[in-house]
Design a protein around this motif. Structure first.
Motif: not given
Lengths: 267, 269
Positions: B92-93, B120, B124, B127-128, B145, B165, B168, B172, B188
């Motif tokens: 996940n970028n 952002n 993530a 998609c996860a 991530n 972030k 994120v 994780t 991450s």
């Protein structure tokens, strides 16, 4: 004999690099030294006891296919003795100079383990543990660091326990040593950052060098507590150790990376 | 000891793979033998990245994807499974870096807040969530991530970026603990200042333009993420989960301000 992997990414190539690997003893450091050798590094082994020094060099010989040197040999790439004093660290470097020209990499794997209820820990035990795990790490980093400063290049990797971040019954003294090495990692990274010296830590979890069946491991509560439900092995941190030791590890510095089966991330 | 440090036979899905850090990870992953599903909003850059990966010997496809849409995220994973038969690794970028990030709190609209958090953080998560199913069915998988040093520290007037972030990084941890029982790990990558964006973008007003304030004395280069992505995507990192790999020139170890502050004080008697 293990041959170097042909598919090893270029960023993990240590050909032409020399690493000083300092060990608290035990069966894990030799395998870490073997990983560095597999990536192409030459190894100089440091431990308190000759057997532990020899074990590291044996593991390296297993990778290179060359016979392990004997301690009486000239240019023996190892040191056995204490290095938690300026004289001890100087003795390490004096032995190193007989074997190698330049120290590119220093790995401090000083995880002498000790566990006892806090009320029973003696001052002598506290001091001895800190001498082995913290003062030895600082003394050797200081001595090797002076050379890295002179050559304007160096990679230092401290292998620590994830108890640097957490408390555990009976582990007050040991955890304090690991947190101290973590803090040292940060400060040396900052202080030496402008001199192309990088200082990082790998935080291992509950580890073993032995191949223990999973069912046996899981009879232990700590293994069942670890999300990945097994103990870590040197194999689990080998690749990251090689990267952190390599010239391509340039931007990362002053940080621990925990490879501990998820123990640090959960409640 | 290093025999697992390769990606032969691995299928990696990467979002935001057409430009910047994503493109550099694509290059390193392809060199290490990965098959790649490269996602991004704009078709052009991901098609170029795909062609480059194919030229490097990779089996690669490009899938236009807006991660802000959960149906796009589902379709991305479906397309990767349809083409490759599996998904081993999700990176996940994708993130909104430069648009509308720098504002005093009273000027931030609901829409700006929601949009940034959706791309952002929710992106993530979407998609996860989509990738976790096929990974759990296979009993093995890795979610990586890309967070930011701003997920660990606060930046002045950088509300959405820092908050998302930080989210994120903790997403994780939750993924790692929750999915460990299915053989899935989550980690991450936490980059510090690594210039990738248009130098005229507004966010550059708060970002250092040189490494003068970092202990390392230099900013990062995008290609430095490559070897880390390879490690985290490979079996060599199987015991690492819920954790961060930080590359930031020592910024987080020191803080970017105290660099150069070097007091000397003798021990008191």
């Amino acid at each position: 004999m293990t041959l170097p992997s042909l598919t090893l990414p270029i960023e993990y190539d240590l050909t032409g690099q020399t690493a000083i690997v300092a060990s608290a003893g035990g069966a894990e450091t030799p395998l870490l030294a073997a990983a560095l050798a597999e990536a192409g590094a030459q190894i100089f082994a440091v431990a308190r006891h000759p057997d532990a020094t020899a074990a590291i060099l044996d593991a390296v010989a297993n990778v290179t296919g060359r016979p392990a040197p004997v301690p009486s040999a000239p240019a023996y790439p190892g040191y056995a003795g204490r290095w938690d004093t300026p004289d001890g660290a100087a003795a390490v470097l004096s032995a190193f100079d007989a074997a190698h020209a330049r120290a590119d990499i220093l790995v401090n794997d000083t995880r002498s383990f000790f566990a006892k209820p806090a009320p029973e820990i003696t001052a002598a035990e506290w001091d001895e543990l800190h001498a082995r795990n913290v003062r030895a790490t600082f003394m050797l980093s200081q001595a090797v660091g002076a050379r890295m400063l002179a050559q304007q290049y160096g990679r230092i990797v401290n292998v620590i326990s994830n108890l640097a971040e957490r408390g555990l019954h009976n582990c007050s003294a040991f955890s304090a040593t690991q947190a101290a090495v973590l803090s040292l990692t940060r400060s040396l990274a900052v202080e030496w950052g402008r001199h192309e010296i990088r200082v990082n830590a790998i935080g291992a979890g509950w580890t073993t060098a032995d191949d223990i069946p999973l069912e046996t491991q899981r009879s232990e509560l700590l293994v069942r507590y670890t999300p990945l439900r097994r103990k870590g092995t040197p194999h689990d941190i080998a690749a990251l150790l090689v990267f952190l030791a390599s010239p391509h590890c340039d931007y990362p510095t002053g940080q621990p990376t925990y490879i501990d089966g998820g123990a640090n991330a959960h409640p | 000891m290093l025999e697992n440090l390769h990606l032969n036979g691995k299928v990696v899905v990467i979002t935001g793979g057409g430009t910047g850090l994503g493109l550099e990870m694509v290059r390193a992953l392809a060199r290490s033998g990965a098959s790649l599903a490269i996602a991004g909003r704009r078709p052009g850059p991901i098609a170029d990245a795909r062609d480059e990966a194919i030229a490097a010997g990779s089996d690669a496809i490009a899938i236009p994807t807006d991660v802000a849409s959960s149906s796009d995220a589902n379709a991305l994973i479906d397309a990767a499974v349809a083409h490759f038969g599996k998904v081993d690794v999700l990176i996940n970028n994708a993130a909104m870096v430069a648009e509308n990030v720098l504002k005093p709190i009273w000027d931030i609209t609901d829409d700006e807040w929601q949009t940034a958090m959706t791309i952002n953080l929710s992106g993530a998560f979407y998609c996860a969530r989509a990738a976790a199913k096929p990974m759990a069915d296979a009993g093995k998988g890795k979610i990586i991530n890309v967070a930011s040093g701003f997920g660990l520290r606060g930046g002045r007037d950088i509300y959405m970026y820092c908050t998302s972030k930080g989210g994120v990084i903790n997403l994780t941890r939750v993924l790692s603990f929750s999915l460990a029982r299915y053989g899935i790990t989550a980690n991450s990558i936490v980059p510090g200042f690594i210039p990738t964006i248009d130098p005229t973008a507004e966010i550059n007003r708060t970002l250092p333009q040189t490494g003068d304030f970092l202990p390392s004395g230099k900013l990062g280069r995008p290609e430095e993420l490559g070897p880390i992505a390879v490690f985290l995507a490979s079996d060599a990192s199987d015991y690492m989960t819920g954790e961060m790999f930080i590359l930031d020139g020592g910024g987080l170890a020191a803080g970017i301000a105290p660099t150069g502050h070097a007091p000397i004080a003798p021990l008191e008697p």
